[in-house]
Design a protein around this motif. Structure first.
Motif, PDB file in Angstrom:
ATOM      1  N   ILE A  64       0.841  -1.201   0.000  1.00  0.00           N
ATOM      2  CA  ILE A  64       0.000   0.000   0.000  1.00  0.00           C
ATOM      3  C   ILE A  64       0.873   1.246   0.000  1.00  0.00           C
ATOM      4  O   ILE A  64       0.644   2.190  -0.775  1.00  0.00           O
ATOM      5  N   ALA A  65       1.900   1.264   0.848  1.00  0.00           N
ATOM      6  CA  ALA A  65       2.800   2.425   0.903  1.00  0.00           C
ATOM      7  C   ALA A  65       3.497   2.636  -0.437  1.00  0.00           C
ATOM      8  O   ALA A  65       3.669   3.776  -0.891  1.00  0.00           O
ATOM      9  N   ALA A  66       3.887   1.542  -1.079  1.00  0.00           N
ATOM     10  CA  ALA A  66       4.568   1.655  -2.375  1.00  0.00           C
ATOM     11  C   ALA A  66       3.649   2.228  -3.442  1.00  0.00           C
ATOM     12  O   ALA A  66       4.081   3.024  -4.293  1.00  0.00           O
ATOM     13  N   GLN A  67       2.369   1.864  -3.407  1.00  0.00           N
ATOM     14  CA  GLN A  67       1.428   2.386  -4.407  1.00  0.00           C
ATOM     15  C   GLN A  67       1.139   3.870  -4.171  1.00  0.00           C
ATOM     16  O   GLN A  67       0.971   4.626  -5.121  1.00  0.00           O
ATOM     17  N   ILE A  68       1.072   4.272  -2.919  1.00  0.00           N
ATOM     18  CA  ILE A  68       0.895   5.694  -2.620  1.00  0.00           C
ATOM     19  C   ILE A  68       2.095   6.491  -3.129  1.00  0.00           C
ATOM     20  O   ILE A  68       1.940   7.556  -3.756  1.00  0.00           O
ATOM     21  N   GLU A  69       3.281   5.975  -2.911  1.00  0.00           N
ATOM     22  CA  GLU A  69       4.500   6.646  -3.386  1.00  0.00           C
ATOM     23  C   GLU A  69       4.504   6.723  -4.912  1.00  0.00           C
ATOM     24  O   GLU A  69       4.836   7.771  -5.493  1.00  0.00           O
ATOM     25  N   HIS A  70       4.115   5.645  -5.547  1.00  0.00           N
ATOM     26  CA  HIS A  70       4.047   5.587  -7.011  1.00  0.00           C
ATOM     27  C   HIS A  70       3.058   6.622  -7.556  1.00  0.00           C
ATOM     28  O   HIS A  70       3.367   7.382  -8.474  1.00  0.00           O
ATOM     29  N   CYS A  71       1.868   6.653  -6.987  1.00  0.00           N
ATOM     30  CA  CYS A  71       0.826   7.580  -7.435  1.00  0.00           C
ATOM     31  C   CYS A  71       1.273   9.020  -7.260  1.00  0.00           C
ATOM     32  O   CYS A  71       1.115   9.852  -8.157  1.00  0.00           O
ATOM     33  N   THR A  72       1.845   9.311  -6.118  1.00  0.00           N
ATOM     34  CA  THR A  72       2.284  10.675  -5.819  1.00  0.00           C
ATOM     35  C   THR A  72       3.410  11.114  -6.744  1.00  0.00           C
ATOM     36  O   THR A  72       3.425  12.240  -7.259  1.00  0.00           O
ATOM     37  N   ALA A  73       4.356  10.210  -6.998  1.00  0.00           N
ATOM     38  CA  ALA A  73       5.503  10.543  -7.848  1.00  0.00           C
ATOM     39  C   ALA A  73       5.066  10.853  -9.274  1.00  0.00           C
ATOM     40  O   ALA A  73       5.658  11.712  -9.941  1.00  0.00           O
ATOM     41  N   LEU A  74       4.017  10.182  -9.749  1.00  0.00           N
ATOM     42  CA  LEU A  74       3.528  10.422 -11.112  1.00  0.00           C
ATOM     43  C   LEU A  74       2.608  11.639 -11.200  1.00  0.00           C
ATOM     44  O   LEU A  74       2.233  12.047 -12.301  1.00  0.00           O
ATOM     45  N   GLY A  75       2.217  12.196 -10.065  1.00  0.00           N
ATOM     46  CA  GLY A  75       1.330  13.357 -10.076  1.00  0.00           C
ATOM     47  C   GLY A  75      -0.089  13.039 -10.506  1.00  0.00           C
ATOM     48  O   GLY A  75      -0.792  13.902 -11.049  1.00  0.00           O
ATOM     49  N   LEU A  76      -0.530  11.786 -10.282  1.00  0.00           N
ATOM     50  CA  LEU A  76      -1.877  11.395 -10.696  1.00  0.00           C
ATOM     51  C   LEU A  76      -2.926  12.019  -9.789  1.00  0.00           C
ATOM     52  O   LEU A  76      -2.703  12.155  -8.577  1.00  0.00           O
ATOM     53  N   PRO A  77      -4.082  12.399 -10.332  1.00  0.00           N
ATOM     54  CA  PRO A  77      -5.127  12.987  -9.486  1.00  0.00           C
ATOM     55  C   PRO A  77      -5.762  11.974  -8.550  1.00  0.00           C
ATOM     56  O   PRO A  77      -6.270  12.331  -7.484  1.00  0.00           O
TER      57      PRO A  77
END
Length: 266
Positions: A64-77
């Motif tokens: 879960i933490a990795a997916q949050i980091e991934h989403c944030t790094a890509l700037g996804l809404p």
């Protein structure tokens, strides 16, 4: 269909989740440790479609933490974790909520054979089915979606136009229009090459036209195309509004799925 519901669900998990295909042009599916996710641009659907059945509590929190980091790094809404009721660990939904994901309304996973559903269906007088093949049709389709679901159809419009322009071969879009050409219902179908499944999406009828067989006609139209192209099964993530109709048509319930959505702070 396999002999038991559990076998059908296992087939679905394997073909449609663990070995998922991109749902449109410009997106990719990737294995990231114990999860499989789809990644695209800000107007595409981004999210986790499968997680390892052996995932334990510590592994779940790390994923879960990795997916949050991934989403944030890509700037996804936003970023969705598509959680199925049989996924592990049993408290995965609680762990997603604790990490900031918000649960949306659960949907029912339904599957049926395509061929028996492909017969003719009578439409109300003045209503006709119209394939959606260009941007003008996509705009009408998005309008029907907005009227049926009271939601913003801009993301849908973007996705349908992009799909029709760049990768229409495994995509079907159709709408029902009244005598004035006004859209009253619409739906899409994703065909997944290499699997036995075709997915029905977005079926929704404007309130004044419900209960007249239009939704059923759109199912039959798409079932016919799926069967003609060699797909054995239709799969739907059904809302409480459409699930009773689909059960009456012979769809089997394989469980529930809940969208957990993460929206990074701006």
């Amino acid at each position: 269909m396999p002999h038991t519901d559990a076998e059908t669900r296992d087939l679905f998990d394997r073909e449609m989740r663990e070995h998922a295909r991109p749902d449109g042009p410009g997106v990719r599916v990737e294995r990231a440790g114990p999860v499989v996710r789809q990644v695209g641009g800000p107007d595409d659907w981004n999210g986790v479609v499968w997680s390892d059945p052996g995932l334990d509590a510590a592994g779940a929190d790390a994923a879960i933490a990795a997916q949050i980091e991934h989403c944030t790094a890509l700037g996804l809404p936003d970023f969705e974790w598509k959680l199925y009721a049989h996924d592990s660990p049993a408290d995965l939904g609680e762990r997603l909520r604790a990490a900031g994901f918000v649960a949306e309304e659960p949907e029912t996973l339904l599957v049926a054979h395509a061929e028996p559903l492909a017969g003719p269906v009578e439409l109300p007088e003045g209503v006709s089915l119209r394939p959606v093949t260009d941007a003008a049709g996509a705009e009408l389709m998005a309008r029907a979606h907005e009227r049926a679901f009271s939601t913003d159809g801009r993301r849908l419009l973007h996705q349908v136009v992009k799909r029709l322009e760049e990768a229409p071969e495994d995509f079907v879009a159709v709408m029902a229009v009244d005598g004035d050409g006004e859209p009253v219902c619409s739906g899409r179908m994703e065909l997944y090459p290499g699997t036995g499944f075709a997915g029905l999406w977005g079926g929704g009828t404007v309130a004044a036209w419900r209960g007249k067989g239009i939704y059923r006609a759109l199912v039959a139209y798409r079932a016919r195309i799926a069967a003609e192209r060699g797909y054995r099964y239709l799969q739907v993530d059904a809302t409480d509004m459409s699930a009773p109709i689909l059960r009456r048509l012979g769809f089997l319930e394989l469980g529930t799925t809940t969208p957990y959505v993460y929206r990074p702070a701006r």
